[in-house]
Design a protein around this motif. Sequence first.
Motif, PDB file in Angstrom:
ATOM      1  N   ILE A  46       0.850  -1.187   0.000  1.00  0.00           N
ATOM      2  CA  ILE A  46       0.000   0.000   0.000  1.00  0.00           C
ATOM      3  C   ILE A  46       0.888   1.239   0.000  1.00  0.00           C
ATOM      4  O   ILE A  46       1.820   1.347   0.804  1.00  0.00           O
ATOM      5  CB  ILE A  46      -0.935   0.017   1.219  1.00  0.00           C
ATOM      6  N   ALA A  47       0.616   2.140  -0.913  1.00  0.00           N
ATOM      7  CA  ALA A  47       1.415   3.353  -1.022  1.00  0.00           C
ATOM      8  C   ALA A  47       1.346   4.164   0.262  1.00  0.00           C
ATOM      9  O   ALA A  47       0.298   4.230   0.912  1.00  0.00           O
ATOM     10  CB  ALA A  47       0.937   4.197  -2.204  1.00  0.00           C
ATOM     11  N   ARG A  48       2.454   4.773   0.620  1.00  0.00           N
ATOM     12  CA  ARG A  48       2.473   5.604   1.833  1.00  0.00           C
ATOM     13  C   ARG A  48       1.440   6.721   1.766  1.00  0.00           C
ATOM     14  O   ARG A  48       0.796   7.053   2.764  1.00  0.00           O
ATOM     15  CB  ARG A  48       3.873   6.210   2.012  1.00  0.00           C
ATOM     16  N   THR A  49       1.285   7.302   0.588  1.00  0.00           N
ATOM     17  CA  THR A  49       0.322   8.398   0.449  1.00  0.00           C
ATOM     18  C   THR A  49      -1.103   7.925   0.690  1.00  0.00           C
ATOM     19  O   THR A  49      -1.939   8.689   1.176  1.00  0.00           O
ATOM     20  CB  THR A  49       0.424   9.012  -0.954  1.00  0.00           C
ATOM     21  N   VAL A  50      -1.381   6.663   0.366  1.00  0.00           N
ATOM     22  CA  VAL A  50      -2.720   6.094   0.605  1.00  0.00           C
ATOM     23  C   VAL A  50      -2.872   5.722   2.072  1.00  0.00           C
ATOM     24  O   VAL A  50      -3.916   5.972   2.688  1.00  0.00           O
ATOM     25  CB  VAL A  50      -2.943   4.860  -0.288  1.00  0.00           C
ATOM     26  N   SER A  51      -1.816   5.133   2.643  1.00  0.00           N
ATOM     27  CA  SER A  51      -1.875   4.706   4.045  1.00  0.00           C
ATOM     28  C   SER A  51      -2.080   5.893   4.979  1.00  0.00           C
ATOM     29  O   SER A  51      -2.777   5.794   5.988  1.00  0.00           O
ATOM     30  CB  SER A  51      -0.599   3.962   4.420  1.00  0.00           C
ATOM     31  N   ASN A  52      -1.482   7.015   4.627  1.00  0.00           N
ATOM     32  CA  ASN A  52      -1.620   8.214   5.462  1.00  0.00           C
ATOM     33  C   ASN A  52      -2.827   9.029   5.025  1.00  0.00           C
ATOM     34  O   ASN A  52      -2.733  10.234   4.769  1.00  0.00           O
ATOM     35  CB  ASN A  52      -0.341   9.065   5.365  1.00  0.00           C
ATOM     36  N   ASN A  53      -3.972   8.360   4.940  1.00  0.00           N
ATOM     37  CA  ASN A  53      -5.174   9.028   4.441  1.00  0.00           C
ATOM     38  C   ASN A  53      -5.904   9.770   5.561  1.00  0.00           C
ATOM     39  O   ASN A  53      -5.431   9.872   6.693  1.00  0.00           O
ATOM     40  CB  ASN A  53      -6.098   8.022   3.742  1.00  0.00           C
ATOM     41  N   LYS A  54      -7.090  10.248   5.230  1.00  0.00           N
ATOM     42  CA  LYS A  54      -7.827  11.098   6.167  1.00  0.00           C
ATOM     43  C   LYS A  54      -8.248  10.369   7.428  1.00  0.00           C
ATOM     44  O   LYS A  54      -8.551  10.999   8.435  1.00  0.00           O
ATOM     45  CB  LYS A  54      -9.061  11.670   5.471  1.00  0.00           C
ATOM     46  N   PHE A  55      -8.274   9.047   7.397  1.00  0.00           N
ATOM     47  CA  PHE A  55      -8.708   8.302   8.574  1.00  0.00           C
ATOM     48  C   PHE A  55      -7.602   8.120   9.605  1.00  0.00           C
ATOM     49  O   PHE A  55      -7.851   7.573  10.682  1.00  0.00           O
ATOM     50  CB  PHE A  55      -9.233   6.925   8.164  1.00  0.00           C
ATOM     51  N   ARG A  56      -6.406   8.543   9.299  1.00  0.00           N
ATOM     52  CA  ARG A  56      -5.305   8.309  10.245  1.00  0.00           C
ATOM     53  C   ARG A  56      -5.499   9.105  11.533  1.00  0.00           C
ATOM     54  O   ARG A  56      -4.908   8.779  12.561  1.00  0.00           O
ATOM     55  CB  ARG A  56      -3.962   8.653   9.610  1.00  0.00           C
ATOM     56  N   HIS A  57      -6.308  10.154  11.488  1.00  0.00           N
ATOM     57  CA  HIS A  57      -6.535  10.971  12.684  1.00  0.00           C
ATOM     58  C   HIS A  57      -7.812  10.585  13.424  1.00  0.00           C
ATOM     59  O   HIS A  57      -8.172  11.238  14.412  1.00  0.00           O
ATOM     60  CB  HIS A  57      -6.596  12.457  12.304  1.00  0.00           C
ATOM     61  N   PHE A  58      -8.490   9.541  12.959  1.00  0.00           N
ATOM     62  CA  PHE A  58      -9.728   9.134  13.625  1.00  0.00           C
ATOM     63  C   PHE A  58      -9.433   8.722  15.069  1.00  0.00           C
ATOM     64  O   PHE A  58      -8.460   8.029  15.355  1.00  0.00           O
ATOM     65  CB  PHE A  58     -10.376   7.971  12.886  1.00  0.00           C
ATOM     66  N   LYS A  59     -10.296   9.152  15.973  1.00  0.00           N
ATOM     67  CA  LYS A  59     -10.077   8.869  17.389  1.00  0.00           C
ATOM     68  C   LYS A  59     -11.417   8.764  18.097  1.00  0.00           C
ATOM     69  O   LYS A  59     -12.470   9.030  17.520  1.00  0.00           O
ATOM     70  CB  LYS A  59      -9.221   9.964  18.027  1.00  0.00           C
ATOM     71  N   ALA A  60     -11.342   8.373  19.351  1.00  0.00           N
ATOM     72  CA  ALA A  60     -12.549   8.264  20.166  1.00  0.00           C
ATOM     73  C   ALA A  60     -13.253   9.608  20.248  1.00  0.00           C
ATOM     74  O   ALA A  60     -12.617  10.664  20.294  1.00  0.00           O
ATOM     75  CB  ALA A  60     -12.197   7.760  21.564  1.00  0.00           C
ATOM     76  N   LEU A  61     -14.556   9.538  20.256  1.00  0.00           N
ATOM     77  CA  LEU A  61     -15.348  10.757  20.333  1.00  0.00           C
ATOM     78  C   LEU A  61     -15.127  11.436  21.679  1.00  0.00           C
ATOM     79  O   LEU A  61     -15.201  10.809  22.729  1.00  0.00           O
ATOM     80  CB  LEU A  61     -16.828  10.423  20.162  1.00  0.00           C
ATOM     81  N   SER A  62     -14.871  12.740  21.629  1.00  0.00           N
ATOM     82  CA  SER A  62     -14.613  13.504  22.848  1.00  0.00           C
ATOM     83  C   SER A  62     -15.837  14.329  23.219  1.00  0.00           C
ATOM     84  O   SER A  62     -16.176  15.292  22.516  1.00  0.00           O
ATOM     85  CB  SER A  62     -13.405  14.428  22.644  1.00  0.00           C
ATOM     86  N   PRO A  63     -16.535  13.997  24.310  1.00  0.00           N
ATOM     87  CA  PRO A  63     -17.676  14.814  24.739  1.00  0.00           C
ATOM     88  C   PRO A  63     -17.281  16.267  25.006  1.00  0.00           C
ATOM     89  O   PRO A  63     -18.064  17.183  24.748  1.00  0.00           O
ATOM     90  CB  PRO A  63     -18.142  14.111  26.014  1.00  0.00           C
ATOM     91  N   THR A  64     -16.064  16.469  25.515  1.00  0.00           N
ATOM     92  CA  THR A  64     -15.610  17.826  25.807  1.00  0.00           C
ATOM     93  C   THR A  64     -15.497  18.644  24.534  1.00  0.00           C
ATOM     94  O   THR A  64     -15.950  19.803  24.471  1.00  0.00           O
ATOM     95  CB  THR A  64     -14.255  17.799  26.531  1.00  0.00           C
ATOM     96  N   ARG A  65     -14.918  18.061  23.496  1.00  0.00           N
ATOM     97  CA  ARG A  65     -14.772  18.773  22.230  1.00  0.00           C
ATOM     98  C   ARG A  65     -16.122  19.024  21.584  1.00  0.00           C
ATOM     99  O   ARG A  65     -16.362  20.069  20.972  1.00  0.00           O
ATOM    100  CB  ARG A  65     -13.853  17.999  21.292  1.00  0.00           C
ATOM    101  N   MET A  66     -17.031  18.048  21.707  1.00  0.00           N
ATOM    102  CA  MET A  66     -18.362  18.238  21.139  1.00  0.00           C
ATOM    103  C   MET A  66     -19.102  19.354  21.865  1.00  0.00           C
ATOM    104  O   MET A  66     -19.770  20.184  21.234  1.00  0.00           O
ATOM    105  CB  MET A  66     -19.162  16.939  21.204  1.00  0.00           C
ATOM    106  N   THR A  67     -18.969  19.404  23.184  1.00  0.00           N
ATOM    107  CA  THR A  67     -19.617  20.462  23.958  1.00  0.00           C
ATOM    108  C   THR A  67     -19.085  21.829  23.559  1.00  0.00           C
ATOM    109  O   THR A  67     -19.844  22.794  23.406  1.00  0.00           O
ATOM    110  CB  THR A  67     -19.398  20.224  25.463  1.00  0.00           C
TER     111      THR A  67
END
Length: 311
Positions: A46-67
């Motif tokens: 898998i190309a590095r450019t593909v592997s480092n896609n937009k989902f690499r920053h996906f994380k647990a939902l933060s109630p504090t950030r949502m608030t």
Amino acid sequence: MILILVSSPILAEQLDFRKTESKSHYNYRYEWLDVNGEKQQLSFSIARTVSNNKFRHFKALSPTRMTKYVKRSLLMAINTLNPRHGKVDLIPQANGVSYSVSGSEQQWVDDTIQMLNERSNESISEFLEKEYYIRFSPFGYTDDKNSISYKPDHKRFISESGDSLKPIIDQLHKKFPKARPKVVATFLLSWVQSIPYDTIESRAINNGAGFLPPLRLIDSNRGDCDSKVTLMASILGQMFSNLRMAIVYVPQHALIGINTPHVQEDYKIDVDGLDYILSEPVGPAIIKWAEISDTSKRYIESDNYKIEILH
């Protein structure tokens, strides 16, 4: 002497996992034993450019950030109001933002409350979409039938991950030229089961912690049931565009459902008049295609499950 035989599930065995790097690609090699004890392998790059896609920053939902996001949106709406008509006070709370509205005219108060309610709901939806989450009514582990929690938007991950999985799909086409979905699905099931698994916590409290989008699951060589179902469905959906699939949620667990030709003994459920064959991608137990665990059967047969149709 009485001999008592106690059966135990056969555990999936991953024989080898290797990740190597080149200047432009990540190279992966998986080797495992399938349900028949036969050695299987799958390799792809898998190309590095593909592997480092937009989902690499996906994380647990933060109630504090949502608030904070909701509060900022409400403040912008409040700033558009004419202060001569009344006053709005935001009230910080542990799980969200509340507000009090006062004014000389009840109609203005009522209209303002309605506007703020709508803006609050809209901003929550905006935040969830931005973070790849959706609302999800919990079941099976809460007495509050009206409570709302959130889960990763598995359907969206599946629809948007297809292109990134093309190297895997190309290898599967080479391995199984002109194969029907069941053949490929059976192979994928054994591969995904052999990947070390993480247990999922209650969806009502974990806010997506532990879920890994497909490429991150592959790269880390681990995943929970939701992650593995998403990976498997992403690949099958790209290979067979007309294949009907569903995610079947039971308390703290997920299965994949596929509408494909079947035999009488295959475990299936009816969804809008169509039979969906159920399978258990999670592992580590090796469970054959079209079979599910006794625990999952109890939930299904007691009608304690939810279905999300993929396509």
